[in-house]
Design an enzyme around this catalytic site. Structure first.
Site, PDB file in Angstrom:
ATOM      1  N   GLY A 198       0.839  -1.207   0.000  1.00  0.00           N
ATOM      2  CA  GLY A 198       0.000   0.000   0.000  1.00  0.00           C
ATOM      3  C   GLY A 198       0.868   1.249   0.000  1.00  0.00           C
ATOM      4  O   GLY A 198       0.690   2.163  -0.822  1.00  0.00           O
ATOM      5  N   HIS A 199       1.843   1.281   0.911  1.00  0.00           N
ATOM      6  CA  HIS A 199       2.763   2.428   0.964  1.00  0.00           C
ATOM      7  C   HIS A 199       3.551   2.535  -0.352  1.00  0.00           C
ATOM      8  O   HIS A 199       3.747   3.629  -0.889  1.00  0.00           O
ATOM      9  CB  HIS A 199       3.781   2.264   2.101  1.00  0.00           C
ATOM     10  CG  HIS A 199       3.196   2.193   3.476  1.00  0.00           C
ATOM     11  ND1 HIS A 199       3.226   1.063   4.237  1.00  0.00           N
ATOM     12  CD2 HIS A 199       2.575   3.145   4.237  1.00  0.00           C
ATOM     13  CE1 HIS A 199       2.661   1.301   5.412  1.00  0.00           C
ATOM     14  NE2 HIS A 199       2.254   2.552   5.441  1.00  0.00           N
ATOM     15  N   LYS A 252      -7.404   4.639   1.830  1.00  0.00           N
ATOM     16  CA  LYS A 252      -7.719   3.725   2.949  1.00  0.00           C
ATOM     17  C   LYS A 252      -8.077   4.530   4.198  1.00  0.00           C
ATOM     18  O   LYS A 252      -8.989   4.180   4.911  1.00  0.00           O
ATOM     19  CB  LYS A 252      -6.528   2.809   3.241  1.00  0.00           C
ATOM     20  CG  LYS A 252      -6.759   1.915   4.441  1.00  0.00           C
ATOM     21  CD  LYS A 252      -5.614   0.980   4.658  1.00  0.00           C
ATOM     22  CE  LYS A 252      -4.634   1.256   5.718  1.00  0.00           C
ATOM     23  NZ  LYS A 252      -4.781   1.957   6.895  1.00  0.00           N
ATOM     24  N   ASP A 253      -7.332   5.608   4.413  1.00  0.00           N
ATOM     25  CA  ASP A 253      -7.572   6.451   5.597  1.00  0.00           C
ATOM     26  C   ASP A 253      -8.344   7.688   5.129  1.00  0.00           C
ATOM     27  O   ASP A 253      -7.794   8.792   5.023  1.00  0.00           O
ATOM     28  CB  ASP A 253      -6.235   6.802   6.249  1.00  0.00           C
ATOM     29  CG  ASP A 253      -5.499   5.546   6.669  1.00  0.00           C
ATOM     30  OD1 ASP A 253      -5.870   4.945   7.680  1.00  0.00           O
ATOM     31  OD2 ASP A 253      -4.563   5.122   5.956  1.00  0.00           O
ATOM     32  N   GLN A 296      -8.729  10.849   7.213  1.00  0.00           N
ATOM     33  CA  GLN A 296      -7.417  11.518   7.272  1.00  0.00           C
ATOM     34  C   GLN A 296      -7.149  12.335   6.000  1.00  0.00           C
ATOM     35  O   GLN A 296      -6.650  13.461   6.052  1.00  0.00           O
ATOM     36  CB  GLN A 296      -6.336  10.459   7.449  1.00  0.00           C
ATOM     37  CG  GLN A 296      -4.919  10.970   7.306  1.00  0.00           C
ATOM     38  CD  GLN A 296      -3.906   9.888   7.646  1.00  0.00           C
ATOM     39  OE1 GLN A 296      -3.690   9.609   8.803  1.00  0.00           O
ATOM     40  NE2 GLN A 296      -3.303   9.286   6.639  1.00  0.00           N
TER      41      GLN A 296
HETATM   42  P1  AMP Z   1       0.578   4.828   7.734  1.00  0.00           P
HETATM   43  O1  AMP Z   1       1.990   4.375   7.663  1.00  0.00           O
HETATM   44  O2  AMP Z   1      -0.363   3.749   8.137  1.00  0.00           O
HETATM   45  O3  AMP Z   1       0.402   6.108   8.497  1.00  0.00           O
HETATM   46  O4  AMP Z   1       0.152   5.165   6.242  1.00  0.00           O
HETATM   47  C1  AMP Z   1       0.885   6.066   5.454  1.00  0.00           C
HETATM   48  C2  AMP Z   1       0.139   6.351   4.185  1.00  0.00           C
HETATM   49  O5  AMP Z   1      -0.051   5.145   3.461  1.00  0.00           O
HETATM   50  C3  AMP Z   1      -1.265   6.941   4.430  1.00  0.00           C
HETATM   51  O6  AMP Z   1      -1.524   7.941   3.452  1.00  0.00           O
HETATM   52  C4  AMP Z   1      -2.163   5.739   4.248  1.00  0.00           C
HETATM   53  O7  AMP Z   1      -3.479   6.078   3.856  1.00  0.00           O
HETATM   54  C5  AMP Z   1      -1.416   5.000   3.134  1.00  0.00           C
HETATM   55  N1  AMP Z   1      -1.781   3.581   3.123  1.00  0.00           N
HETATM   56  C6  AMP Z   1      -1.696   2.709   4.164  1.00  0.00           C
HETATM   57  N2  AMP Z   1      -2.179   1.492   3.806  1.00  0.00           N
HETATM   58  C7  AMP Z   1      -2.574   1.614   2.505  1.00  0.00           C
HETATM   59  C8  AMP Z   1      -3.172   0.717   1.570  1.00  0.00           C
HETATM   60  N3  AMP Z   1      -3.485  -0.532   1.882  1.00  0.00           N
HETATM   61  N4  AMP Z   1      -3.423   1.173   0.321  1.00  0.00           N
HETATM   62  C9  AMP Z   1      -3.124   2.454  -0.023  1.00  0.00           C
HETATM   63  N5  AMP Z   1      -2.575   3.355   0.821  1.00  0.00           N
HETATM   64  C10 AMP Z   1      -2.303   2.946   2.067  1.00  0.00           C
END
Ligand code: AMP
EC number: 6.3.2.1
Length: 222
Positions: free
Chosen positions: A38-39, A151-152, A155
């Site tokens: 995802g990241h 996903k978020d 946010q």
């Molecule tokens: P986090 O590390 O969980 O704070 O996420 C960092 C970024 O990655 C945020 O913009 C999330 O929305 C995005 N993100 C996390 N998981 C996914 C996913 N499965 N698909 C797409 N973007 C994601």
């Protein structure tokens, strides 16, 4: 192949100033690490749109509701750097907590409206923590573009509001949710699910995306 890791605002600003002299477009991808596909999809999207891509890695204490949750959050910086290097990301900005929140730090960015309800209702203060760190990352990097996952979703709306309301000249780019084969959205927190929770979790996604049946035998509420 390796990726430069930067820990301080001064180093970050120096590198970005060099890129600016060359008229390069800069993107930022904020993360809390434990990187998964995802990241990485955000990083690829950023590389498509910008000349230089900064991935940030900061487990932001201000957005956690409990000390136990913060302590349990996976921290895998070495592996994260190894995943980013082959993609061609240009910098991993992984600041020290003392760099982000030095002694005496007293400012909170709070976004009314979009931070309320949904997730915000169950996680008091969470979106203030997100808004504060994201505003700092925008101002520290001075990036032209920032990439966030759908996903978020709440946010994403909070972040858009910050850029608009604070006149931060940055384009917010939304990217689609990347899912496991069984449709569970990828998340750094999925490793914390027990075997039985992991089995149930994808069913929630399936139920949420179900449409009401239009078949003649379907029960209707009047
Ligand atoms: P986090 O590390 O969980 O704070 O996420 C960092 C970024 O990655 C945020 O913009 C999330 O929305 C995005 N993100 C996390 N998981 C996914 C996913 N499965 N698909 C797409 N973007 C994601």
């Amino acid at each position: 192949m390796s990726i430069p890791i930067v820990r301080t605002v001064a180093e970050l600003r120096k590198a970005v100033a060099e890129w600016r002299k060359q008229d390069l477009k800069v993107a930022v991808v904020p993360t809390m690490g434990a990187l998964h596909e995802g990241h990485l999809s955000l990083v690829r999207a950023a590389l498509d749109r910008a000349d230089r891509v900064i991935v940030t890695l900061f487990v932001n204490p201000k957005q956690f509701n409990s000390a136990a949750d913060l302590a349990a959050y996976p921290r895998t910086e070495h592996e994260d750097a190894a995943k980013l290097a082959p993609l061609g990301a240009h910098m991993l900005y992984a600041p020290f907590a003392s760099e982000m929140y030095p002694e005496g730090f007293a400012t909170t960015v709070s976004v009314a409206g979009v931070s309320e309800g949904l997730c915000g209702a169950y996680r008091p203060g969470h979106f203030d923590g997100v808004a504060t760190v994201v505003a700092k990352l925008f101002l520290q990097t001075g990036a032209d573009l920032a990439f966030f996952g759908e996903k978020d979703f709440q946010q994403l709306h909070v972040v858009r509001r910050i850029a608009r309301d604070l006149d931060i000249p940055i384009e917010i780019v939304a990217c689609p949710t990347v899912r496991e084969e069984d449709s569970l959205a990828m998340s750094s927190r999925n490793v914390r699910l027990s075997a039985s929770e992991r089995q149930v979790a994808p069913r929630l996604a399936a139920i949420l995306s179900m449409r009401p049946s239009a078949s003649p035998g379907a029960r209707r509420s009047t």
